[in-house]
Design a protein around this motif. Sequence first.
Motif, PDB file in Angstrom:
ATOM      1  N   ALA A 265       0.824  -1.211   0.000  1.00 37.33           N
ATOM      2  CA  ALA A 265       0.000   0.000   0.000  1.00 37.33           C
ATOM      3  C   ALA A 265       0.860   1.264   0.000  1.00 37.33           C
ATOM      4  CB  ALA A 265      -0.927   0.009   1.209  1.00 37.33           C
ATOM      5  N   MET A 266       2.037   1.187   0.580  1.00 33.01           N
ATOM      6  CA  MET A 266       2.934   2.345   0.561  1.00 33.01           C
ATOM      7  C   MET A 266       3.656   2.461  -0.775  1.00 33.01           C
ATOM      8  SD  MET A 266       2.719   4.052   3.418  1.00 33.01           S
ATOM      9  CE  MET A 266       4.188   4.838   4.049  1.00 33.01           C
ATOM     10  N   SER A 267       4.008   1.327  -1.373  1.00 38.39           N
ATOM     11  CA  SER A 267       4.609   1.293  -2.713  1.00 38.39           C
ATOM     12  C   SER A 267       5.737   2.312  -2.856  1.00 38.39           C
ATOM     13  CB  SER A 267       3.528   1.555  -3.776  1.00 38.39           C
ATOM     14  OG  SER A 267       4.033   1.327  -5.076  1.00 38.39           O
ATOM     15  N   ALA A 268       6.657   2.283  -1.901  1.00 32.38           N
ATOM     16  CA  ALA A 268       7.749   3.250  -1.879  1.00 32.38           C
ATOM     17  C   ALA A 268       8.901   2.803  -2.764  1.00 32.38           C
ATOM     18  CB  ALA A 268       8.239   3.448  -0.446  1.00 32.38           C
ATOM     19  N   GLN A 269       9.612   3.757  -3.309  1.00 35.03           N
ATOM     20  CA  GLN A 269      10.809   3.443  -4.073  1.00 35.03           C
ATOM     21  C   GLN A 269      11.915   2.949  -3.149  1.00 35.03           C
ATOM     22  OE1 GLN A 269      12.023   6.817  -6.386  1.00 35.03           O
ATOM     23  NE2 GLN A 269      10.124   6.921  -7.555  1.00 35.03           N
ATOM     24  N   GLN A 270      11.943   3.479  -1.941  1.00 33.18           N
ATOM     25  CA  GLN A 270      13.006   3.118  -1.013  1.00 33.18           C
ATOM     26  C   GLN A 270      12.473   3.184   0.415  1.00 33.18           C
ATOM     27  OE1 GLN A 270      16.736   5.111  -1.732  1.00 33.18           O
ATOM     28  NE2 GLN A 270      17.412   4.878   0.383  1.00 33.18           N
ATOM     29  N   VAL A 271      12.914   2.228   1.242  1.00 38.30           N
ATOM     30  CA  VAL A 271      12.568   2.213   2.664  1.00 38.30           C
ATOM     31  C   VAL A 271      13.866   2.131   3.455  1.00 38.30           C
ATOM     32  CG1 VAL A 271      11.329   1.029   4.517  1.00 38.30           C
ATOM     33  CG2 VAL A 271      10.386   1.034   2.189  1.00 38.30           C
ATOM     34  N   ASP A 272      14.067   3.083   4.362  1.00 36.01           N
ATOM     35  CA  ASP A 272      15.253   3.091   5.218  1.00 36.01           C
ATOM     36  C   ASP A 272      14.816   2.937   6.663  1.00 36.01           C
ATOM     37  OD1 ASP A 272      17.329   3.701   3.204  1.00 36.01           O
ATOM     38  OD2 ASP A 272      16.211   5.556   2.978  1.00 36.01           O
ATOM     39  N   VAL A 273      15.317   1.893   7.317  1.00 40.25           N
ATOM     40  CA  VAL A 273      14.951   1.611   8.704  1.00 40.25           C
ATOM     41  C   VAL A 273      16.201   1.726   9.573  1.00 40.25           C
ATOM     42  CG1 VAL A 273      13.887  -0.030  10.289  1.00 40.25           C
ATOM     43  CG2 VAL A 273      13.160   0.036   7.888  1.00 40.25           C
ATOM     44  N   ASP A 274      16.185   2.649  10.525  1.00 42.11           N
ATOM     45  CA  ASP A 274      17.319   2.871  11.426  1.00 42.11           C
ATOM     46  C   ASP A 274      16.916   2.528  12.850  1.00 42.11           C
ATOM     47  OD1 ASP A 274      19.022   3.830   9.410  1.00 42.11           O
ATOM     48  OD2 ASP A 274      18.112   5.822   9.548  1.00 42.11           O
ATOM     49  N   VAL A 275      17.784   1.770  13.537  1.00 42.00           N
ATOM     50  CA  VAL A 275      17.548   1.370  14.924  1.00 42.00           C
ATOM     51  C   VAL A 275      18.470   2.167  15.834  1.00 42.00           C
ATOM     52  CG1 VAL A 275      17.655  -0.528  16.579  1.00 42.00           C
ATOM     53  CG2 VAL A 275      16.794  -0.928  14.267  1.00 42.00           C
ATOM     54  N   ASP A 276      17.908   2.723  16.899  1.00 43.41           N
ATOM     55  CA  ASP A 276      18.689   3.489  17.872  1.00 43.41           C
ATOM     56  C   ASP A 276      18.448   2.953  19.278  1.00 43.41           C
ATOM     57  OD1 ASP A 276      19.785   5.419  16.042  1.00 43.41           O
ATOM     58  OD2 ASP A 276      17.786   6.324  15.959  1.00 43.41           O
ATOM     59  N   ASN A 277      19.446   3.146  20.138  1.00 46.01           N
ATOM     60  CA  ASN A 277      19.352   2.853  21.574  1.00 46.01           C
ATOM     61  C   ASN A 277      18.831   1.456  21.895  1.00 46.01           C
ATOM     62  OD1 ASN A 277      20.192   5.527  22.092  1.00 46.01           O
ATOM     63  ND2 ASN A 277      18.065   6.256  21.926  1.00 46.01           N
ATOM     64  N   PRO A 278      19.394   0.416  21.283  1.00 45.77           N
ATOM     65  CA  PRO A 278      18.978  -0.930  21.689  1.00 45.77           C
ATOM     66  C   PRO A 278      19.530  -1.247  23.081  1.00 45.77           C
ATOM     67  CG  PRO A 278      20.806  -1.065  20.165  1.00 45.77           C
ATOM     68  CD  PRO A 278      20.446   0.386  20.253  1.00 45.77           C
ATOM     69  N   VAL A 279      18.675  -1.727  23.980  1.00 50.27           N
ATOM     70  CA  VAL A 279      19.077  -2.050  25.355  1.00 50.27           C
ATOM     71  C   VAL A 279      18.593  -3.447  25.695  1.00 50.27           C
ATOM     72  CG1 VAL A 279      18.913  -1.384  27.781  1.00 50.27           C
ATOM     73  CG2 VAL A 279      18.959   0.376  26.008  1.00 50.27           C
ATOM     74  N   GLU A 280      19.507  -4.300  26.122  1.00 49.34           N
ATOM     75  CA  GLU A 280      19.175  -5.682  26.469  1.00 49.34           C
ATOM     76  C   GLU A 280      19.164  -5.819  27.985  1.00 49.34           C
ATOM     77  OE1 GLU A 280      21.368  -9.974  26.052  1.00 49.34           O
ATOM     78  OE2 GLU A 280      21.317  -8.694  24.277  1.00 49.34           O
ATOM     79  N   TYR A 281      18.158  -6.513  28.520  1.00 52.26           N
ATOM     80  CA  TYR A 281      18.002  -6.694  29.963  1.00 52.26           C
ATOM     81  C   TYR A 281      18.266  -8.128  30.356  1.00 52.26           C
ATOM     82  CZ  TYR A 281      15.654  -2.262  29.202  1.00 52.26           C
ATOM     83  OH  TYR A 281      15.367  -0.991  28.807  1.00 52.26           O
ATOM     84  N   SER A 282      18.634  -8.290  31.623  1.00 54.00           N
ATOM     85  CA  SER A 282      18.995  -9.628  32.106  1.00 54.00           C
ATOM     86  C   SER A 282      17.814 -10.567  32.213  1.00 54.00           C
ATOM     87  CB  SER A 282      19.674  -9.502  33.480  1.00 54.00           C
ATOM     88  OG  SER A 282      18.774  -8.905  34.417  1.00 54.00           O
ATOM     89  N   ASP A 283      16.589 -10.029  32.121  1.00 53.32           N
ATOM     90  CA  ASP A 283      15.415 -10.901  32.216  1.00 53.32           C
ATOM     91  C   ASP A 283      14.986 -11.451  30.857  1.00 53.32           C
ATOM     92  OD1 ASP A 283      14.481  -8.609  31.048  1.00 53.32           O
ATOM     93  OD2 ASP A 283      12.721  -8.389  32.353  1.00 53.32           O
ATOM     94  N   GLY A 284      15.838 -11.284  29.814  1.00 56.33           N
ATOM     95  CA  GLY A 284      15.525 -11.845  28.498  1.00 56.33           C
ATOM     96  C   GLY A 284      14.665 -10.950  27.639  1.00 56.33           C
ATOM     97  N   THR A 285      14.686  -9.664  27.912  1.00 54.82           N
ATOM     98  CA  THR A 285      13.948  -8.709  27.079  1.00 54.82           C
ATOM     99  C   THR A 285      14.909  -7.614  26.621  1.00 54.82           C
ATOM    100  OG1 THR A 285      13.297  -7.305  28.944  1.00 54.82           O
ATOM    101  CG2 THR A 285      11.821  -9.143  28.367  1.00 54.82           C
ATOM    102  N   ALA A 286      14.445  -6.845  25.653  1.00 55.85           N
ATOM    103  CA  ALA A 286      15.239  -5.734  25.145  1.00 55.85           C
ATOM    104  C   ALA A 286      14.308  -4.662  24.617  1.00 55.85           C
ATOM    105  CB  ALA A 286      16.186  -6.203  24.044  1.00 55.85           C
ATOM    106  N   THR A 287      14.777  -3.447  24.561  1.00 54.93           N
ATOM    107  CA  THR A 287      14.012  -2.340  23.986  1.00 54.93           C
ATOM    108  C   THR A 287      14.870  -1.638  22.945  1.00 54.93           C
ATOM    109  OG1 THR A 287      14.770  -0.791  25.681  1.00 54.93           O
ATOM    110  CG2 THR A 287      12.703  -1.967  26.117  1.00 54.93           C
ATOM    111  N   PHE A 288      14.205  -0.935  22.037  1.00 53.31           N
ATOM    112  CA  PHE A 288      14.922  -0.180  21.017  1.00 53.31           C
ATOM    113  C   PHE A 288      13.992   0.877  20.441  1.00 53.31           C
ATOM    114  CE2 PHE A 288      12.901  -3.761  18.963  1.00 53.31           C
ATOM    115  CZ  PHE A 288      12.377  -3.243  17.798  1.00 53.31           C
TER     116      PHE A 288
END
Length: 580
Positions: A109-132
Amino acid sequence: MGFRITCRYVFVTGLIPEWKLAKSISGVTTVKIEFMKIWVKRATSAACAAVTCAVVVSSCALTDSSNTGAAAAIDAFATALSRQDAGGAANHTTAPGQAGETLTTTLRAMSAQQVDVDVDNPVEYSDGTATFEVTTKWTWGKDREFEASSEGTARKLSSGWKVTWDPAILHPGLTAGGHLREIRTDATPAPSVRSRSGKVFMHLEPIHEIVIDPARARDLPATVRAVAGVIAPIAPLITADVISAELAANPGKPVVAVALREPDLQVLAGDPAKITGVSVKRTERLVMADRRLSSPLEDGLTNYWQAIRDATAGWQVQLVNPGDRPRKLAGEQGPPGPDVLSTVDQGVQLTLGDAAVEVGQPATILALDAQTGAILGMAQNTYAADREIDIDKPYPVGKTLDPVFDAIGRLSESQPERAETLLDKLGLGVQFTVPGASVPTADQPGITTIGYRPNQTNMSMANMGALGVALARAAAGDPSSVPPFVLKNVPTKVTGGELGALEPALVAPILKAMTATATTGDASDLTRAPGLKALVGTNGPQGPGWFVGIQGGKVIVIYTEGEKSGTAALQVAQKYFTIK
């Protein structure tokens, strides 16, 4: 490991809402260990005191990730989404099926010529979860782009780290079953096509297409009969046999049985949408304001109108959730386009339409203003429409132009280059591309290139019309040729040669021969055409047949096909002169 680790240990006593806990462990960017004790106000209830517990959580910022762990999974998801691989991205989530459906729908539906995905501030926790945090930029070119920022989480499962699937990872607020889409927007009001007098000739109107889908019809013959019965009051010629033939020509594919205007729905013999295997698709289309009119010029005029519509079109990115109205996220809209000003005379067009149906074989008739070359109208019967006869396709002329070729031969004195120049000046050796009339296609460029080969020459109706106008202008004292045109202030492209001044020695014998044809020759039986000058001829017993007439300030060009096509051309001409 290949990345720096920033850890914070938080000892929590008591019941702390999740949002406070998340806030207390986020945003760590330096290498240090900090102990923090948070005391919660003692509950007065014994029941509350009984459930007091201690929680220990550690967080690690993944600033330089290796090929394993949460960062690797998050990065793989982002990389797949950047290359618009919905399935690949979905496989890195906790719910591949749901993610794949949403991502596929959104990417399409977006039918884009280009898609750029950037990930920032990934944080991993000792309980087996992570945020980003994730930023997705969609680009379509022409300075059109849209950027969305959101947050995501990941979990460590038995199969490894996976991005926790949530549609909101594409845009905040997107829910299950929803998607993003980029759509075209058009300014209102839509431009119309105006006739020579300024009246509306064509306009945008809602159209309802009755679509039969064989894959959804349990009993296709019964469905076809039911559709034919429902539309019979408005479209009696579209019978079950006609619909069946269309389905047979497109096996297994949905076909449009009929396209109806809004008022047509009121006279149907039932609701077609209630027939199994049938749907009603609402769309918009540029149509004749006067339903009595039809013309092969419609395609060319629509093509030009659409070009204006495209030039002023806008765009919009929308968030679409089930049960909610689409929400605009970004976009721009251009101004309404100007009306298309044509040279078509609606009265002449109606007359041409009545004349074209006079014979039971392919017949097309074109009318031009004899002094300006403006196209006043063009019509054809269904036989000609089925043959896709058009204004700029070349057809054999046979002996129709013998008087012209004779005059050229005498004046050129057998000099081929001189003959070609004379042909060009008469509008026969050049190529016309008429905006609003010509519709070039891949296999038919819409123009004709000819050589000087008497009795072996092909001409388009545009060429024959230009010839008639050139001769009419010369007869009126202006010996110069002009190209045919159908849009005011939009010039016709002329290639392959040049129009120009006509010598009296060239036009005089042609006009004399045309007068003789109309008074004592093949066109002498025509009535109600005072002052007629005509060229008449065929390309043998099976045609095609031609009529080029100058009369009453107009040039009339008629092209017919089939047996006795010369006679058919004269029949169409007589009908025109009778009712004009």
